[in-house]
Design a protein around this motif. Structure first.
Motif, PDB file in Angstrom:
ATOM      1  N   SER A 410     -41.204   5.258   5.907  1.00  0.00           N
ATOM      2  CA  SER A 410     -41.723   5.720   7.195  1.00  0.00           C
ATOM      3  C   SER A 410     -40.601   5.650   8.215  1.00  0.00           C
ATOM      4  O   SER A 410     -39.932   4.620   8.346  1.00  0.00           O
ATOM      5  CB  SER A 410     -42.915   4.860   7.649  1.00  0.00           C
ATOM      6  OG  SER A 410     -42.525   3.510   7.798  1.00  0.00           O
ATOM      7  N   SER A 413     -40.515   4.996  14.694  1.00  0.00           N
ATOM      8  CA  SER A 413     -41.085   5.716  15.829  1.00  0.00           C
ATOM      9  C   SER A 413     -41.853   4.731  16.694  1.00  0.00           C
ATOM     10  O   SER A 413     -42.813   4.107  16.212  1.00  0.00           O
ATOM     11  CB  SER A 413     -42.018   6.843  15.352  1.00  0.00           C
ATOM     12  OG  SER A 413     -42.691   7.421  16.464  1.00  0.00           O
ATOM     13  N   ARG A 415     -43.855   5.494  18.868  1.00  0.00           N
ATOM     14  CA  ARG A 415     -45.184   6.072  19.079  1.00  0.00           C
ATOM     15  C   ARG A 415     -46.036   5.990  17.807  1.00  0.00           C
ATOM     16  O   ARG A 415     -47.227   5.729  17.868  1.00  0.00           O
ATOM     17  CB  ARG A 415     -45.055   7.534  19.508  1.00  0.00           C
ATOM     18  CG  ARG A 415     -44.395   7.719  20.868  1.00  0.00           C
ATOM     19  CD  ARG A 415     -44.343   9.190  21.250  1.00  0.00           C
ATOM     20  NE  ARG A 415     -43.528   9.956  20.317  1.00  0.00           N
ATOM     21  CZ  ARG A 415     -42.220  10.112  20.423  1.00  0.00           C
ATOM     22  NH1 ARG A 415     -41.557   9.548  21.436  1.00  0.00           N
ATOM     23  NH2 ARG A 415     -41.537  10.827  19.558  1.00  0.00           N
ATOM     24  N   GLY A 416     -45.403   6.192  16.633  1.00  0.00           N
ATOM     25  CA  GLY A 416     -46.170   6.216  15.401  1.00  0.00           C
ATOM     26  C   GLY A 416     -46.250   4.892  14.667  1.00  0.00           C
ATOM     27  O   GLY A 416     -46.996   4.763  13.714  1.00  0.00           O
ATOM     28  N   GLY A 418     -43.845   3.389  12.812  1.00  0.00           N
ATOM     29  CA  GLY A 418     -42.947   3.207  11.680  1.00  0.00           C
ATOM     30  C   GLY A 418     -41.727   2.388  12.073  1.00  0.00           C
ATOM     31  O   GLY A 418     -41.298   2.388  13.231  1.00  0.00           O
TER      32      GLY A 418
END
Length: 502
Positions: A410, A413, A415-416, A418
């Motif tokens: 992954s 990020s 935001r995500g 990972g």
């Protein structure tokens, strides 16, 4: 139909004649019958006409239906043919329209190709921004930020079986010389009709040195280990190479101009001699399915030739020079040492990967005949310099270890959520200069050997961005003890790098 009409006529006659039965012989009766016959004939003709009209209408209707059907079938055939033409045109456009895709090998990048991939063009490159900080030394100018490498490459395929690659280095520390050895890194063509027997020609890395053959973008620590300094960097030549037994055996053998250790040249500027360089690597359990053994491999490389001219110098794993050959005018009190004769190398290697763990090691001996000139005195000696190292890495986030950097499960990020991939690396190694070199053939202040160990933490934010943080420690045997000399104390260095590759 006619029978019904006769019955009707008889009925009518009965009605007419019943009241006048006495006058049966009257002539009007005959005339009436004739009139009735004419009427019947007229009715029969009308019936026939009606039946004929109906038959003609049915025939006309059938003919029209048949014509309509034929017209529809013709239109269907036209539509089907148009569809075939459209499909053929679409296929022709697809075959001639270039495709833009992302590359899957290594760092994610861009590629252009024909649909059949007989012609491809890939744009690659990487930039490495470094910072170096040396702790506890008396050298005032070696802490620095720098662009270690800035390289762009164009590579691809023409006519399916011909690969090409051109790579330039705009951030090289070397200046452009008559040999053009710092700017042009690779310029090659590889012909591969069969994977087992391929021919490669141009300028590229010759087949010797396990870590040396890895891309600079895939190094586990910022700088390569000591064995890579005793093999040639890049040479111009031609080689036969390939993979046998479904990749279990990889081999290469070629003829090259020949350069000094860690050297590069675009053309031979010192002599007419050529080097023969080869390597064979074996992974006997590669396809066994045994997870403990399939990543185990062994190999050996070697070279032989005659080398005249430039002699190399050597640096620590933190890139500070600790050894040089004497380099003067050749006059009295200014000795000059050059390569002058047979030069051979031997380079055994091993590697093993298992899940997130990886380990490799190699050893090199580089034997070069040297000539020392000081005034009218000329002497010669053979120097057998050696180097070895062992490097281990562990992927903390569990990805598969290839010893060339993991592919993050992954990407990082904020935001995500990972976190990319994280890797721990450790290395130990040593480079030793032959005893015969000292003191006459070595530059003043040069060390006899350097022993180093280092640890590193690598953060792969994604397939394109990597951050390195390394610590390197080096201990010297011999060398100058003067203040400001590299060899005056142990070397302790913190090295960092941010790399963007595509």
């Amino acid at each position: 139909m006619k029978g019904y009409l006769l019955v009707a006529v008889v009925a009518m006659l009965g009605v007419e004649l019943m009241p006048a039965g006495a006058r049966a012989e009257d002539m009007n009766t005959i005339e009436l019958i004739k009139q009735l016959q004419r009427r019947i004939e007229e009715l029969e003709q009308k019936v026939k006409a009606l039946e004929g009209d109906k038959q003609r209408e049915e025939q006309d209707s059938a003919a029209k239906a048949k014509q309509r059907t034929e017209e529809l079938e013709k239109k269907i055939k036209i539509l089907e043919r148009n569809r075939e033409l459209d499909k053929e045109a679409a296929e022709a456009r697809e075959k001639s329209t270039p495709r833009i895709t992302t590359t899957e090998e290594g760092s994610t990048g861009f590629a252009f190709s024909t649909p059949d991939k007989d012609f491809t063009l890939r744009l690659r490159g990487y930039v490495q921004g470094d910072a170096r900080f040396y702790i506890g030394d008396d050298i005032p100018i070696n802490d620095t930020f720098l662009i270690r490498r800035l390289r762009t490459a164009i590579e691809g395929t023409v006519f399916r079986d011909y690969d090409y690659k051109i790579m330039l280095d705009f951030g090289s520390r070397a200046s452009i010389t008559t040999g053009n050895n710092g700017f042009l890194q690779d310029a090659l063509v590889n012909i591969h009709y069969w994977p087992e027997f391929q021919i490669q020609a141009g300028k590229f890395k010759p087949p010797i040195g396990y870590e040396h053959l890895a891309s600079d973008a895939n190094l586990l620590l910022l700088e390569r280990g000591y064995p890579s300094q005793l093999v040639p960097n890049r040479e111009v030549g031609i080689q036969l190479h390939g993979e046998l037994f479904r990749g279990r055996v990889v081999y290469a053998l070629g003829a090259f101009n020949g350069v000094f250790d860690s050297g590069s040249e675009d053309f031979d500027v010192t002599d007419d001699h050529k080097d023969v360089i080869g390597r064979i690597a074996i992974q006997p359990f590669k396809l066994s399915g045994n997870e403990y053994l399939q990543g185990l491999g062994f190999g050996v490389g070697g070279s032989v030739g005659d080398q005249n001219g430039t002699s190399p110098s050597f640096v620590t794993t933190a890139a500070q020079r600790f050894f040089s050959y004497a380099s003067g005018t050749g006059a009295t009190n200014s000795p000059n040492v050059v390569a002058a004769g047979r030069h051979w190398r031997v380079n055994p290697e091993f590697q093993h990967t298992f899940g997130p763990f990886g380990l490799f090691g190699e050893y090199v001996v580089s034997s070069q005949e040297l000539q020392r000139t000081e005034g009218s005195t000329i002497s010669r000696v053979r120097a057998d310099n050696t180097a070895w190292d062992v490097t281990a890495s562990y992927i903390l986030t569990g990805e598969l270890n290839t010893l060339r950097g993991p592919v993050p499960r992954s990407a990082f990020s904020p935001r995500g959520g990972g976190w990319g991939a994280w890797e721990l690396v450790a290395r130990v190694g040593k480079l030793s200069i032959a005893d015969e070199v000292f003191p006459d053939y070595a530059a003043a202040g040069s060390a006899n050997s350097a022993f180093s160990y280092g640890v590193g933490l690598n953060w792969y934010l994604n397939r394109n961005v990597k951050v390195n943080l390394d610590y390197e420690h080096t201990r010297f045997d011999g060398g100058s003890a003067a203040s400001g000399a590299v060899t005056a104390q142990d070397e302790n260095a913190f090295l960092t790098r941010v790399q963007l590759a595509f």
